[in-house]
Motif scaffolding. Structure first.
Motif, PDB file in Angstrom:
ATOM      1  N   GLY A   1      -7.769   2.777   2.015  1.00  0.00           N
ATOM      2  CA  GLY A   1      -7.824   2.586   0.567  1.00  0.00           C
ATOM      3  C   GLY A   1      -8.737   3.617  -0.073  1.00  0.00           C
ATOM      4  O   GLY A   1      -8.374   4.254  -1.072  1.00  0.00           O
ATOM      5  N   GLU A   2      -9.895   3.791   0.529  1.00  0.00           N
ATOM      6  CA  GLU A   2     -10.856   4.765   0.000  1.00  0.00           C
ATOM      7  C   GLU A   2     -10.279   6.166  -0.028  1.00  0.00           C
ATOM      8  O   GLU A   2     -10.419   6.912  -1.003  1.00  0.00           O
ATOM      9  N   GLN A   3      -9.619   6.482   1.079  1.00  0.00           N
ATOM     10  CA  GLN A   3      -9.027   7.807   1.217  1.00  0.00           C
ATOM     11  C   GLN A   3      -7.983   8.065   0.129  1.00  0.00           C
ATOM     12  O   GLN A   3      -7.984   9.120  -0.506  1.00  0.00           O
TER      13      GLN A   3
ATOM     14  N   GLU B   1      -8.163  10.880  -2.830  1.00  0.00           N
ATOM     15  CA  GLU B   1      -7.129  11.913  -2.986  1.00  0.00           C
ATOM     16  C   GLU B   1      -6.544  11.947  -4.402  1.00  0.00           C
ATOM     17  O   GLU B   1      -6.129  12.994  -4.869  1.00  0.00           O
ATOM     18  N   HIS B   2      -6.494  10.778  -5.017  1.00  0.00           N
ATOM     19  CA  HIS B   2      -5.820  10.720  -6.318  1.00  0.00           C
ATOM     20  C   HIS B   2      -6.778  10.526  -7.487  1.00  0.00           C
ATOM     21  O   HIS B   2      -6.344  10.281  -8.609  1.00  0.00           O
ATOM     22  N   GLY B   3      -8.050  10.642  -7.193  1.00  0.00           N
ATOM     23  CA  GLY B   3      -9.035  10.564  -8.274  1.00  0.00           C
ATOM     24  C   GLY B   3      -9.133   9.189  -8.907  1.00  0.00           C
ATOM     25  O   GLY B   3      -9.238   9.054 -10.130  1.00  0.00           O
ATOM     26  N   LEU B   4      -9.087   8.147  -8.082  1.00  0.00           N
ATOM     27  CA  LEU B   4      -9.162   6.785  -8.613  1.00  0.00           C
ATOM     28  C   LEU B   4     -10.490   6.147  -8.214  1.00  0.00           C
ATOM     29  O   LEU B   4     -11.121   6.558  -7.244  1.00  0.00           O
TER      30      LEU B   4
ATOM     31  N   VAL C   1      -4.186  -3.114   6.024  1.00  0.00           N
ATOM     32  CA  VAL C   1      -4.606  -1.818   5.485  1.00  0.00           C
ATOM     33  C   VAL C   1      -6.125  -1.759   5.568  1.00  0.00           C
ATOM     34  O   VAL C   1      -6.814  -2.652   5.050  1.00  0.00           O
ATOM     35  N   SER C   2      -6.630  -0.747   6.209  1.00  0.00           N
ATOM     36  CA  SER C   2      -8.089  -0.688   6.364  1.00  0.00           C
ATOM     37  C   SER C   2      -8.760  -0.242   5.065  1.00  0.00           C
ATOM     38  O   SER C   2      -8.134   0.402   4.217  1.00  0.00           O
TER      39      SER C   2
ATOM     40  N   PHE D   1       0.842  -1.199   0.000  1.00  0.00           N
ATOM     41  CA  PHE D   1       0.000   0.000   0.000  1.00  0.00           C
ATOM     42  C   PHE D   1       0.879   1.253   0.000  1.00  0.00           C
ATOM     43  O   PHE D   1       0.603   2.226  -0.719  1.00  0.00           O
ATOM     44  N   ASN D   2       1.960   1.175   0.763  1.00  0.00           N
ATOM     45  CA  ASN D   2       2.863   2.325   0.840  1.00  0.00           C
ATOM     46  C   ASN D   2       3.514   2.652  -0.504  1.00  0.00           C
ATOM     47  O   ASN D   2       3.914   3.787  -0.730  1.00  0.00           O
TER      48      ASN D   2
END
Lengths: 659, 211
Positions: free
Chosen positions: B134-136, B140-143, B129-130, B94-95
């Motif tokens: 992931g949603e956040q 933030e990146h428009g995905l 990873v919660s 995730f990082n």
């Protein structure tokens, strides 16, 4: 398919003839012999000539004699040349005391057999009538490939050509009175110039990619296909760009020179022969019975098998345009002949050559691969190797201990170690699991892969672990069945292939670059096509090169491929010629379908499992020899798998990233 | 088989997050835990239907390890959609998302639709990873974002199809010039050309060539 019938016919007739000669014991497991019904209808033998020979080496004593025939069936004319069965009673020795060195194994003899090649497949016949020595011909196929020179020991070249002329159009080339063009009704000169699709200087403009006129059908592009599988004559359209193929004819002149040298050499021998009162006769000694599956063959009595004698003076130029027939793999008894009493390999060149042309029997690989890979020196003795094995085993354990002794607490503070270990753990369970040696849950061999790779990442901490390494290691462990030995063999391999895994990919890029240069000189239309299609980065060959075709072949075949590559016999970069050979096989499809980068990449990926190994190796050999120094000049110094030029750190320090 | 459009996808993300397994689940509807690791790039393809139009997805599955990045980058060329995958049980995967995203933004065309997938959601007990994280990140990146499991097939179909639906919508809105294949879209036989393509014209130019 009448060619097939004809093939059966000639084969069986010859077999029958050989039985009459009194050699029924030579029942080798030749898969090409068919037991089907003999088809005689409609076929007529219009020319027969005995004692027509091929000289695999310069020595007359190693010639292979056979019967040349022209066979007419319906309107088609076929040529066959079948070697005689080796028969100790059938032939006399030269009387020169070289009989023990002159044996050519039956299987090798049969590799040269020409089975019913149709004259629609033949482009030209070159006649040589040297003032001293025997007449011979070179038959050149439409594909540009050629059969080895056929020597007419009893004369008869003129009659041979005259017979052909009665059945198919045959004209003398305008540019060489000794070249006869077959089925060439339009323009003999042009026809004689079009040969291999080799270097062409005339650039092809971007808008008009080269198409079929110079394409080789991938199924028909090579002599190694059985002859009767070949299709019919393909129409060729004249293109001025093809004229550069005259270079190929110049290459042929090398063959000619070789043949001439051979002939004068032979003549010298014949001289002696005549003086000693012997009649000129084929001198093939008794070739021992070699069975394809000799391991299951307990009845085999003839053990005094002598391999083809290593001959440092043998002129390999002979294979210039066709690539030598592949040989059967090196066997144990043959292998022991290469070792002196203390276990040294005194003639490593001959050994490497032998393996280059035939590979190694599986049971022998464990022994031989250690030399090929460089773990054992060729001039080491049994005693030295034994000692080395002991010390290297200890050394391996020492390095292994370096990570084995890392405690859980220490590992917590050692991110790089955890990352590497994690990567390796993930990858070994994704390596060759469909091979029974590695399948199933908790397979101990998978654990050994893991340990070796992690140990290697400590032994070569700068390089570490990279994906692809497990692919290279798995067959080595499969062969060695020993952890420490596998480790050191892998170390030796990585001495050469390590740069493939550099983070900056420089090793890969230099090979891809060299490949693009080789294609440019060996197949410029294909090069131009790639250029126009924006594919010159050759990334579609990335997997081939990274792991030496590991994913493209089954286990059996990849082991064969690797041992051939590891001989570094013709070139350290033979693998690049293998790439060219594969691309050339499929060039028609690639260019014809106008593949773009994506489509090409997908196409190349999907070739996996369908590439014919022996044929590709022969093509690659021919390409490598044809390219010669020009080819070598395409490859920058230090390009893997060359050994590093200087000692010191081979690998620039690399940031470990587990992305 | 004819299609109205062909979309090229690329699957990216760290090694071992399940990229090849997601692809296999989508194309073959099966989970194969002992798949060989990917060297270079592999391919899959499947037909789907969006708005009653047959759409072919040609999916490129890339090698995850960093050492292959310089090669992988060349595969972004002409992709219409990307699945960016991480493993919800391994935090480091995730990082590394930002780094992958940077690569994608740099080497892909600007209008590429990116779907973020948190894979292995069947392993909830090992979650590192919660879902919210992931949603956040996606927001933030428009995905587009989804958690999925290649093993149970949960959300796999949805992930590929909703990405395609987004691309399709962009076509309808005229975001792409579909006659320009660098957008990773080909118009096939029977396709209804997007607004930027003439009705009479280029709709049949690329049909069937990538089957």
């Amino acid at each position: 398919m009448h060619e097939t019938e004809l093939n059966d016919l000639s084969d069986d007739a010859d077999y029958a003839a050989s039985i009459q000669q009194g050699s029924p014991s030579n029942s080798r497991g030749d898969s090409s012999r068919r037991s089907g019904p003999i088809e005689l209808s409609g076929a007529e033998v219009v020319y027969v000539k005995d004692n027509v020979a091929i000289h695999p080496t310069q020595y007359a004593s190693e010639r292979i004699s056979g019967r040349l025939r022209l066979i007419k069936q319906a309107t088609s004319l076929f040529m066959t040349w079948i070697p005689y069965k080796a028969n100790p009673r059938g032939y006399e020795s030269t009387g020169l005391g070289q009989s023990s060195q002159s044996r050519i194994p039956e299987r090798d003899r049969n590799l040269y057999t020409i089975r019913a090649v149709s004259f629609t497949e033949i482009r030209s016949i070159r006649r040589h009538t040297p003032p001293l020595g025997w007449q011979y011909i070179i038959v050149v196929l439409q594909t540009g490939l050629a059969f080895p020179p056929l020597y007419f020991y009893n004369g008869g070249v003129r009659e041979f050509l005259a017979t052909i002329k009665q059945h198919v159009p045959l004209v003398r080339s305008a540019d060489d009175a000794n070249v006869f063009l077959v089925n060439d009704l339009q323009d003999p000169l042009q026809r004689s110039l079009s040969s291999l699709e080799l270097p062409r200087v005339v650039p092809v403009s971007n808008g008009t990619p080269p198409l079929s006129p110079f394409s080789t059908d991938e199924n028909h592009g090579s002599i190694n296909e059985t002859v009767n599988d070949w299709g019919h004559a393909r129409l060729r359209v004249h293109d001025p760009a093809r004229d550069i193929s005259i270079q190929v004819l110049e290459k042929f002149s090398l063959v000619t020179k070789f043949a001439r040298d051979t002939t004068s050499h032979l003549f010298g021998e014949v001289h002696n022969d005549v003086f000693s009162g012997n009649v000129r006769r084929p001198q093939i000694q008794s070739a021992p019975v070699i069975r394809d599956n000799e391991r299951s063959d307990t009845k085999q009595e003839s053990v005094d098998f002598v391999p083809v004698t290593p001959d440092p003076f043998e002129v390999d130029k002979i294979s210039l345009v066709w690539g030598k027939p592949r040989q059967p793999p090196l066997r144990f008894d043959e292998w022991t002949i290469f070792l002196d009493s203390e276990g040294r390999i005194t003639d490593s060149d001959s050994l490497r050559k032998r393996i280059f042309y035939g590979g190694v029997e599986h049971d022998l690989r464990k022994e031989v691969w250690k030399f090929l890979l460089g773990f054992h020196a060729y001039d080491s003795t049994y005693a030295e190797r034994e000692y080395l094995a002991v010390t290297k085993k200890l050394e391996y354990e020492t390095v292994k201990c370096q990570w084995k002794s890392i405690s859980a607490e220490q590992a917590k503070r050692f991110t790089k170690f955890r990352e590497r270990r994690g990567l390796i753990e993930k990858d070994v369970v994704r390596t060759d699991r469909s091979v029974s040696f590695y399948d199933g849950d908790d397979n101990p061999n998978v654990a050994i892969l893991h340990d070796i790779l992690l140990t290697y990442s400590f032994y070569n901490f700068d390089l570490g672990y990279c994906q692809g390494m497990s692919d290279l290691l798995a067959p080595i462990l499969f062969v060695m069945r020993d952890e420490a030995e596998s480790f050191w063999c892998f170390v030796a391999l990585m001495e050469r292939l390590g740069p493939n895994f550099n983070r900056d990919q420089n090793g890969m890029h230099s090979q891809l670059f060299a490949l693009s240069k080789l294609v440019e000189i060996l197949d410029s239309p294909l090069h131009n096509y790639f250029k126009q299609a924006d594919c010159l980065n050759y990334f579609f060959c990335f997997r081939w090169i990274l792991i030496q075709f590991k994913r493209e072949f089954s286990y059996d075949l990849i082991m064969r491929m690797w041992e051939v590559l590891w001989t570094y016999y013709l070139s350290e970069h033979f693998h690049l010629y293998v790439c060219v050979a594969i691309l050339k096989r499929y060039r028609k499809k690639i260019i014809g379908e106008q593949m773009d980068f994506d489509t090409l990449l997908k196409f190349i990926n999907e070739l996996s499992g369908s590439i014919e190994l022996d044929g590709i190796l022969r093509d690659a050999e021919a390409l490598c020899i044809c390219a010669g120094e020009n080819g070598a000049a395409c490859i920058p110094p230090g390009t893997p798998p060359s050994l590093p030029l200087e000692t010191g750190s081979t690998y620039s320090h690399q940031e470990d990233e587990v992305l | 088989m004819s299609y109205a459009y062909l979309f090229k996808y690329i699957i990216i993300g760290d090694t071992g997050v399940g990229k090849s397994c997601l692809l296999l689940q989508f194309t073959d509807k099966r989970f194969q835990p002992v798949h060989d690791l990917t060297i270079g790039v592999e391919f899959g393809a499947r037909m789907i239907t969006i708005d009653n139009k047959p759409i072919k997805l040609q999916i490129w599955d890339t090698a995850g390890q960093e050492s292959f990045r310089s090669i992988t980058r060349s595969y972004y060329r002409g992709a219409a959609g990307a699945l960016l995958v991480y493993d919800i049980t391994r935090r480091e995967t995730f990082n590394h998302l930002a780094s992958w995203l940077e690569d994608a933004r740099q080497h892909a065309n600007a209008n590429m639709t990116i779907m973020l997938i948190g894979n292995k959601c069947d392993l909830a007990h090992r979650r590192a990873v919660s879902t919210e994280e992931g949603e956040q990140f996606a927001k933030e990146h428009g995905l587009i974002f989804m958690e999925a499991s290649a093993k149970t097939a949960q959300n796999v179909e949805e992930a590929f199809i909703s990405t395609a639906a987004t691309i399709y919508k962009k076509i309808q809105e005229g975001v792409f010039d579909v006659s320009n294949e660098s957008y990773g879209i080909k118009v096939g036989y029977g396709g209804i050309p997007g607004p930027s393509v003439g009705r009479d014209g280029s709709s049949s130019q690329a049909g069937g060539c990538c089957s």
